[in-house]
Design an enzyme around this catalytic site. Structure first.
Site, short mmCIF file in Angstrom:
data_model
loop_
_atom_site.label_atom_id
_atom_site.label_comp_id
_atom_site.label_asym_id
_atom_site.label_seq_id
_atom_site.Cartn_x
_atom_site.Cartn_y
_atom_site.Cartn_z
N ASP A 1 5.89 49.99 7.60
CA ASP A 1 6.53 49.15 8.60
C ASP A 1 6.05 47.72 8.36
O ASP A 1 5.08 47.50 7.62
CB ASP A 1 6.12 49.62 10.02
CG ASP A 1 6.70 48.73 11.10
OD1 ASP A 1 7.91 48.41 11.02
OD2 ASP A 1 5.97 48.32 12.03
N SER A 2 6.70 46.78 9.01
CA SER A 2 6.25 45.39 8.89
C SER A 2 4.90 45.18 9.58
O SER A 2 4.24 44.18 9.34
CB SER A 2 7.29 44.47 9.52
OG SER A 2 7.53 44.88 10.85
N CYS B 1 10.36 50.89 9.73
CA CYS B 1 10.83 49.59 10.24
C CYS B 1 12.37 49.58 10.27
O CYS B 1 13.01 49.85 9.25
CB CYS B 1 10.33 48.49 9.30
SG CYS B 1 10.89 46.85 9.75
N GLU C 1 3.57 42.94 21.15
CA GLU C 1 2.36 42.59 20.37
C GLU C 1 1.29 41.99 21.28
O GLU C 1 0.09 42.13 21.03
CB GLU C 1 2.72 41.56 19.30
CG GLU C 1 3.61 42.09 18.20
CD GLU C 1 2.85 42.59 16.98
OE1 GLU C 1 1.81 42.02 16.66
OE2 GLU C 1 3.32 43.57 16.38
N CYS D 1 14.48 49.06 17.24
CA CYS D 1 13.33 48.29 16.75
C CYS D 1 12.07 49.07 17.12
O CYS D 1 11.98 49.63 18.22
CB CYS D 1 13.31 46.91 17.40
SG CYS D 1 11.84 45.94 17.00
N HIS E 1 9.24 48.19 18.11
CA HIS E 1 8.44 47.73 19.25
C HIS E 1 9.04 48.07 20.61
O HIS E 1 8.34 48.04 21.61
CB HIS E 1 8.26 46.22 19.18
CG HIS E 1 7.31 45.76 18.12
ND1 HIS E 1 7.48 46.07 16.80
CD2 HIS E 1 6.18 45.02 18.20
CE1 HIS E 1 6.49 45.54 16.10
NE2 HIS E 1 5.69 44.90 16.92
N1 DGL Z 1 9.37 46.56 12.60
C1 DGL Z 1 10.43 45.65 12.99
C2 DGL Z 1 11.70 46.47 13.28
O1 DGL Z 1 11.65 47.63 13.64
C3 DGL Z 1 10.05 44.84 14.21
C4 DGL Z 1 8.98 43.79 13.92
C5 DGL Z 1 9.41 42.78 12.88
O2 DGL Z 1 10.28 41.93 13.16
O3 DGL Z 1 8.85 42.84 11.80
O4 DGL Z 1 12.77 45.96 13.13
#
Ligand code: DGL
Length: 275
Positions: free
Chosen positions: A16-17, A79, A159, A193, A195
């Site tokens: 993931d990011s 992600c 976050e 997403c 989050h």
């Molecule tokens: N992990 C990203 C997503 O699910 C969210 C956070 C980011 O923008 O990196 O799209």
């Protein structure tokens, strides 16, 4: 050890990011308790959601490379932004590695859930811009109406740990009320997403009780389990181990990650890697 058995014993790679994908990892570990996992959070380059498709694609290929070097038997792209722009490139580069993204399972869950034929998708700017969710949902059930909205502030709120209270509530209402206070409003909301499940409470209050909330963690875990079974790659017994990798700040990864993982994370257990 015969080759097939050693492949079965290899870990599953998840990336993931950042730490948001720990929600997906949690669902994967619950569904597949015998499996070993290596999770990579590209915290140095988060967010992916505001970057161009080309950049996210390049970052995703680099993240996958690290996991391939660690001998993973399957790759799960936790992600949503990466899943929406990089799955084809990942599958092309790693033709022999099964790659599961959160996009297809999430789209399938939303398409199956709606009864009035209208689905709302909320995601990052990059995911919305690419249009991969509407394409996937409409290809599963042609004729469905899909509306989208980018909700980038949800990422910052999660976050920061501000997952409920007046600020989260005001932001959720501002983003979501326009989608749901119209005639023929969608009856299903896909949280596209990593989050957004953390903000479930204010999202629920903003959309009301009648809207079905769908997130892709559980469905992705199911798709991964099915993929392992079909390919005869499932580990048969044992208690799975977890390795955590991050490209920046193990302390922050541990602190913020605990919110998404649903359990405490020790900074000493997070290995710093360079991509
Ligand atoms: N992990 C990203 C997503 O699910 C969210 C956070 C980011 O923008 O990196 O799209």
């Amino acid at each position: 050890m015969p080759e097939a058995a050693s492949r079965r014993d290899a870990p599953i790679g998840v990336f993931d990011s950042g730490v948001g994908g720990l929600t997906v990892l949690r669902a994967l570990r619950a569904a597949l308790p015998a499996e070993d996992f290596v999770y990579l959070g590209d915290t140095a380059r988060l967010p992916y959601g505001s970057k161009s498709a080309q950049t996210v694609c390049r970052y995703s290929l680099q993240a996958a490379e690290v996991l391939v070097q660690r001998g993973v038997k399957m790759l799960v792209v936790a992600c949503n932004t990466a899943s929406s722009v990089a799955l084809d490139a990942l599958r092309e580069r790693h033709a022999r590695l099964p790659v599961v993204g959160v996009l297809e399972p999430g789209a399938a869950a939303a398409a199956a859930a709606t009864q009035n034929g209208a689905v709302a998708v909320i995601a990052t700017e990059g995911t919305v811009r690419g249009g991969a969710y509407p394409r996937a949902i409409e290809s599963l059930r042609p004729g469905l109406r899909v509306v989208q909205r980018a909700c980038p502030l949800f990422v910052a709120l999660a976050e920061e740990g501000w997952t409920d209270g007046p600020v989260a509530e005001a932001v959720a209402r501002r983003y979501l009320e326009p989608l749901f206070s119209v005639p023929d409003a969608p009856d299903t909301l896909l949280l596209g997403c990593t989050h957004f499940p953390a903000l479930m409470a204010p999202i629920r209050r903003a959309v009301g009780d009648r809207v079905m909330l769908v997130d892709s963690a559980a469905t992705t875990a199911r798709a991964t389990a099915e993929g392992l079974a079909t390919l005869r790659l499932a580990k048969e017994a044992g208690i799975g181990r977890l390795r955590l990798l991050a490209t920046d700040g193990p302390e922050r990864f541990a602190r913020v990650g605990a919110l998404f993982a649903g359990e405490s994370v020790a900074a000493e257990d997070v290995e710093l890697v360079d991509l």
